[in-house]
Motif scaffolding. Structure first.
Motif, short mmCIF file in Angstrom:
data_model
loop_
_atom_site.label_atom_id
_atom_site.label_comp_id
_atom_site.label_asym_id
_atom_site.label_seq_id
_atom_site.Cartn_x
_atom_site.Cartn_y
_atom_site.Cartn_z
N LEU A 32 -4.65 -18.50 -6.12
CA LEU A 32 -3.47 -18.21 -5.34
C LEU A 32 -3.24 -16.69 -5.14
N ALA A 33 -3.14 -16.16 -6.46
CA ALA A 33 -2.77 -14.90 -6.62
C ALA A 33 -3.57 -13.98 -5.78
N VAL A 34 -4.97 -14.22 -5.75
CA VAL A 34 -5.84 -13.41 -4.90
C VAL A 34 -5.30 -13.35 -3.52
N LYS A 35 -5.06 -14.67 -3.24
CA LYS A 35 -4.61 -14.66 -1.59
C LYS A 35 -3.32 -14.08 -1.60
N VAL A 36 -2.50 -14.19 -2.35
CA VAL A 36 -1.13 -13.20 -2.32
C VAL A 36 -1.56 -11.97 -2.16
N LEU A 37 -2.35 -11.23 -2.90
CA LEU A 37 -2.63 -9.82 -2.98
C LEU A 37 -3.44 -9.35 -1.54
N LEU A 38 -4.13 -10.32 -0.94
CA LEU A 38 -5.05 -10.13 0.14
C LEU A 38 -3.84 -10.03 1.39
N GLN A 39 -2.83 -10.95 1.19
CA GLN A 39 -1.84 -10.79 2.12
C GLN A 39 -1.03 -9.41 2.08
N ASP A 41 -2.11 -6.77 1.02
CA ASP A 41 -2.47 -5.71 1.45
C ASP A 41 -2.66 -5.71 3.07
N LYS A 42 -2.77 -6.72 3.67
CA LYS A 42 -2.68 -6.79 4.99
C LYS A 42 -1.30 -6.34 5.53
N ILE A 44 1.03 -4.66 4.17
CA ILE A 44 1.77 -3.23 3.78
C ILE A 44 1.16 -2.18 4.71
N ASN A 45 -0.14 -2.37 5.06
CA ASN A 45 -0.79 -1.71 6.05
C ASN A 45 -0.29 -2.01 7.65
N THR A 46 0.09 -2.98 7.78
CA THR A 46 0.44 -3.58 9.17
C THR A 46 1.88 -2.72 9.10
N ALA A 47 2.58 -2.87 8.13
CA ALA A 47 3.91 -2.30 8.25
C ALA A 47 3.97 -0.92 8.26
N LEU A 48 3.05 -0.19 7.72
CA LEU A 48 3.00 1.08 7.69
C LEU A 48 2.55 1.89 8.93
N SER A 49 1.49 1.04 9.57
CA SER A 49 1.04 1.64 10.74
C SER A 49 2.01 0.98 11.98
N ASN A 50 2.80 0.07 12.09
CA ASN A 50 3.61 -0.21 13.05
C ASN A 50 4.88 0.09 13.05
N ILE A 96 -3.25 14.73 -2.51
CA ILE A 96 -3.10 13.70 -1.25
C ILE A 96 -4.39 12.92 -1.16
N VAL A 97 -4.44 11.52 -1.09
CA VAL A 97 -5.19 10.77 -0.90
C VAL A 97 -5.31 10.03 0.37
N ALA A 98 -6.33 10.33 1.24
CA ALA A 98 -6.35 9.93 2.52
C ALA A 98 -7.31 8.98 2.82
N CYS A 99 -7.01 7.82 3.44
CA CYS A 99 -8.21 6.84 3.87
C CYS A 99 -7.88 6.16 5.10
N ASP A 100 -8.89 5.61 5.67
CA ASP A 100 -8.89 4.60 6.95
C ASP A 100 -8.10 3.55 6.61
N GLY A 101 -7.17 3.16 7.19
CA GLY A 101 -6.39 2.13 6.98
C GLY A 101 -6.85 0.67 7.79
N LYS A 102 -7.93 0.81 8.41
CA LYS A 102 -8.38 -0.19 9.02
C LYS A 102 -9.44 -0.76 8.23
N ASN A 103 -9.73 -2.17 8.26
CA ASN A 103 -10.29 -2.96 7.34
C ASN A 103 -11.95 -2.84 7.99
N VAL A 104 -12.77 -3.03 7.23
CA VAL A 104 -14.08 -2.82 7.58
C VAL A 104 -14.54 -3.60 8.84
N GLU A 105 -14.00 -4.74 8.92
CA GLU A 105 -14.15 -5.72 9.75
C GLU A 105 -13.55 -5.66 11.03
N GLU A 106 -12.30 -5.00 10.98
CA GLU A 106 -11.81 -4.84 12.14
C GLU A 106 -12.33 -3.48 12.96
N ARG A 107 -13.21 -2.70 12.31
CA ARG A 107 -13.79 -1.76 13.04
C ARG A 107 -14.92 -2.18 13.71
N ARG A 108 -15.51 -3.14 13.64
CA ARG A 108 -16.64 -3.76 14.23
C ARG A 108 -16.09 -3.97 15.67
#
Length: 108
Positions: A32-39, A41-42, A44-50, A96-108
C-alpha cells in the motif's frame, strides 16, 4: 526514474517517513505504501504541469559544469539572476536539475 524526482523534496520525504512509520506499526502494508508513493509521483507531476502559470527566466554569469545522464540534465551555475515580471533575485551559486516530467509510457 525522473518521474520520482519530487520524492526528494520536503513533502516527499515527509510522506515517505510517515508511510515508513505506518508500516512499522502495522497499520498499512508495504504494498500500500508503494501505491501511495506512485500516486504521489503522478499527482505532483500533474499539479506542477497543470497549475503552474508563472514563467521564470534566468541569466547565468557562468556555467561551471553541466551533465546529461539518464535523460536528466544537471547544471551548476554561479552569479545567476532570476526574473519574474518585475521581481529580480540574485544568487551566488545554484544547482539546477531538469528532467522530462512525462512518464516513459506516456511518451509512446
Amino acid at each position: 526514474m525522473s518521474y520520482q524526482l519530487y520524492r526528494n523534496t520536503t513533502i516527499g520525504n515527509t510522506l515517505q517517513e510517515s508511510l515508513d512509520e505506518l508500516i512499522q506499526y502495522g497499520q498499512i502494508t508495504p504494498a500500500l505504501a508503494v501505491k501511495v508513493l506512485l500516486q504521489f509521483d503522478k499527482s505532483i507531476n500533474t499539479a506542477l504541469s497543470n497549475k503552474m502559470k508563472s514563467r521564470l527566466t534566468f541569466k547565468a554569469g557562468k556555467l561551471n559544469t553541466y551533465r546529461f545522464c539518464d535523460n536528466v540534465w544537471t547544471f551548476m551555475l554561479t552569479d545567476v539572476e532570476f526574473r519574474e515580471v518585475q521581481e529580480v533575485a540574485k544568487v551566488d551559486k545554484i544547482k539546477i536539475v531538469a528532467c522530462d516530467g512525462k512518464n516513459v509510457e506516456e511518451r509512446r
